[in-house]
Scaffold this motif. Structure first.
Motif, PDB file in Angstrom:
ATOM      1  N   SER A  24       0.863  -1.176   0.000  1.00  0.00           N
ATOM      2  CA  SER A  24       0.000   0.000   0.000  1.00  0.00           C
ATOM      3  C   SER A  24       0.896   1.221   0.000  1.00  0.00           C
ATOM      4  O   SER A  24       1.702   1.401   0.910  1.00  0.00           O
ATOM      5  N   GLY A  25       0.772   2.047  -0.998  1.00  0.00           N
ATOM      6  CA  GLY A  25       1.653   3.201  -1.140  1.00  0.00           C
ATOM      7  C   GLY A  25       1.228   4.389  -0.300  1.00  0.00           C
ATOM      8  O   GLY A  25       0.129   4.437   0.258  1.00  0.00           O
ATOM      9  N   PRO A 123      -5.831  15.656  -9.287  1.00  0.00           N
ATOM     10  CA  PRO A 123      -4.610  14.837  -9.257  1.00  0.00           C
ATOM     11  C   PRO A 123      -4.008  14.796  -7.853  1.00  0.00           C
ATOM     12  O   PRO A 123      -4.103  15.770  -7.091  1.00  0.00           O
ATOM     13  N   LEU A 124      -3.406  13.656  -7.534  1.00  0.00           N
ATOM     14  CA  LEU A 124      -2.750  13.509  -6.242  1.00  0.00           C
ATOM     15  C   LEU A 124      -1.548  14.440  -6.165  1.00  0.00           C
ATOM     16  O   LEU A 124      -0.685  14.425  -7.034  1.00  0.00           O
ATOM     17  N   LYS A 125      -1.544  15.265  -5.143  1.00  0.00           N
ATOM     18  CA  LYS A 125      -0.405  16.140  -4.885  1.00  0.00           C
ATOM     19  C   LYS A 125       0.069  15.845  -3.470  1.00  0.00           C
ATOM     20  O   LYS A 125      -0.657  16.084  -2.512  1.00  0.00           O
ATOM     21  N   LEU A 126       1.259  15.289  -3.377  1.00  0.00           N
ATOM     22  CA  LEU A 126       1.795  14.942  -2.065  1.00  0.00           C
ATOM     23  C   LEU A 126       2.258  16.194  -1.342  1.00  0.00           C
ATOM     24  O   LEU A 126       2.806  17.117  -1.964  1.00  0.00           O
ATOM     25  N   GLY A 131       7.242  11.920  -0.460  1.00  0.00           N
ATOM     26  CA  GLY A 131       7.379  11.541  -1.862  1.00  0.00           C
ATOM     27  C   GLY A 131       7.539  10.044  -1.988  1.00  0.00           C
ATOM     28  O   GLY A 131       7.535   9.315  -1.002  1.00  0.00           O
ATOM     29  N   ARG A 132       7.684   9.586  -3.207  1.00  0.00           N
ATOM     30  CA  ARG A 132       7.909   8.163  -3.474  1.00  0.00           C
ATOM     31  C   ARG A 132       9.390   7.885  -3.256  1.00  0.00           C
ATOM     32  O   ARG A 132      10.207   8.071  -4.139  1.00  0.00           O
ATOM     33  N   ALA A 133       9.720   7.423  -2.072  1.00  0.00           N
ATOM     34  CA  ALA A 133      11.113   7.329  -1.619  1.00  0.00           C
ATOM     35  C   ALA A 133      11.966   6.392  -2.468  1.00  0.00           C
ATOM     36  O   ALA A 133      13.168   6.605  -2.577  1.00  0.00           O
ATOM     37  N   ASN A 134      11.378   5.377  -3.048  1.00  0.00           N
ATOM     38  CA  ASN A 134      12.161   4.425  -3.837  1.00  0.00           C
ATOM     39  C   ASN A 134      12.175   4.752  -5.319  1.00  0.00           C
ATOM     40  O   ASN A 134      12.790   4.058  -6.108  1.00  0.00           O
ATOM     41  N   MET A 135      11.499   5.817  -5.685  1.00  0.00           N
ATOM     42  CA  MET A 135      11.437   6.253  -7.078  1.00  0.00           C
ATOM     43  C   MET A 135      11.987   7.665  -7.225  1.00  0.00           C
ATOM     44  O   MET A 135      11.599   8.403  -8.117  1.00  0.00           O
TER      45      MET A 135
END
Length: 163
Positions: A24-25, A123-126, A131-135
């Motif tokens: 789950s992201g 749109p999803l705005k973090l 953020g997406r730590a692995n990307m």
């Protein structure tokens, strides 16, 4: 019944309960420590979890937070999306392997995304700092042309993407 045993064996590994935590992201949106908290909870229950490619915590940090436990228990798994950049995927897999993740869970249903109207509207705005730590850096291949067409607000914008 006074003695109930919910344990099971999956892939020759012991699970205290017959469930595991699915990937789950963006878990830091739900709680401060995000994936670290979920990983620790799964470990405490004697079960496993799968870290999402879209996690908000680096896979190295999640692996580091887990105490050692017997070899009869599973190590964490890592979910991997199919990516345009094979080089990026290879580097990510090497990181996963180096930090003791036991298996890859391949997600193959995102090659072509559906027309998600709600995501086009909002749109999803973090938030800053999440953020997406692995990307990091978006080197996984970027947004697909199909997604850009779906995100276009006008036919003119969509045609410009396709040009």
């Amino acid at each position: 019944m006074s003695n109930i045993d919910t344990s099971t064996t999956i892939f020759n590994k012991h699970y205290n309960i017959p469930i595991a935590v699915a990937p789950s992201g963006y878990q830091k949106l739900a709680g401060f420590n995000g994936e670290v908290d979920v990983a620790r909870a799964a470990w405490a229950l004697g079960t496993n979890f799968t870290l999402s490619s879209s996690s908000t915590t680096a896979l190295e940090d999640v692996a580091a937070c887990l105490p050692e436990r017997g070899a009869e228990y599973p190590r964490p798994w890592f979910q991997l999306y199919l990516m345009r950049s094979r080089e990026f995927a290879e580097q990510l897999i090497k990181r996963v392997e180096a930090h003791g993740y036991e298996a890859l869970v391949l997600t193959v249903d995102t090659v072509v995304l559906g027309n998600r109207i709600h995501e086009r509207r909002e749109p999803l705005k973090l938030p800053d700092g999440i953020g997406r730590a692995n990307m990091a850096g978006g080197k996984a291949g970027g947004t697909s042309k199909g997604r850009l067409v779906l995100n276009a607000k006008t036919a003119k914008e969509a045609k410009a993407v396709e040009a």
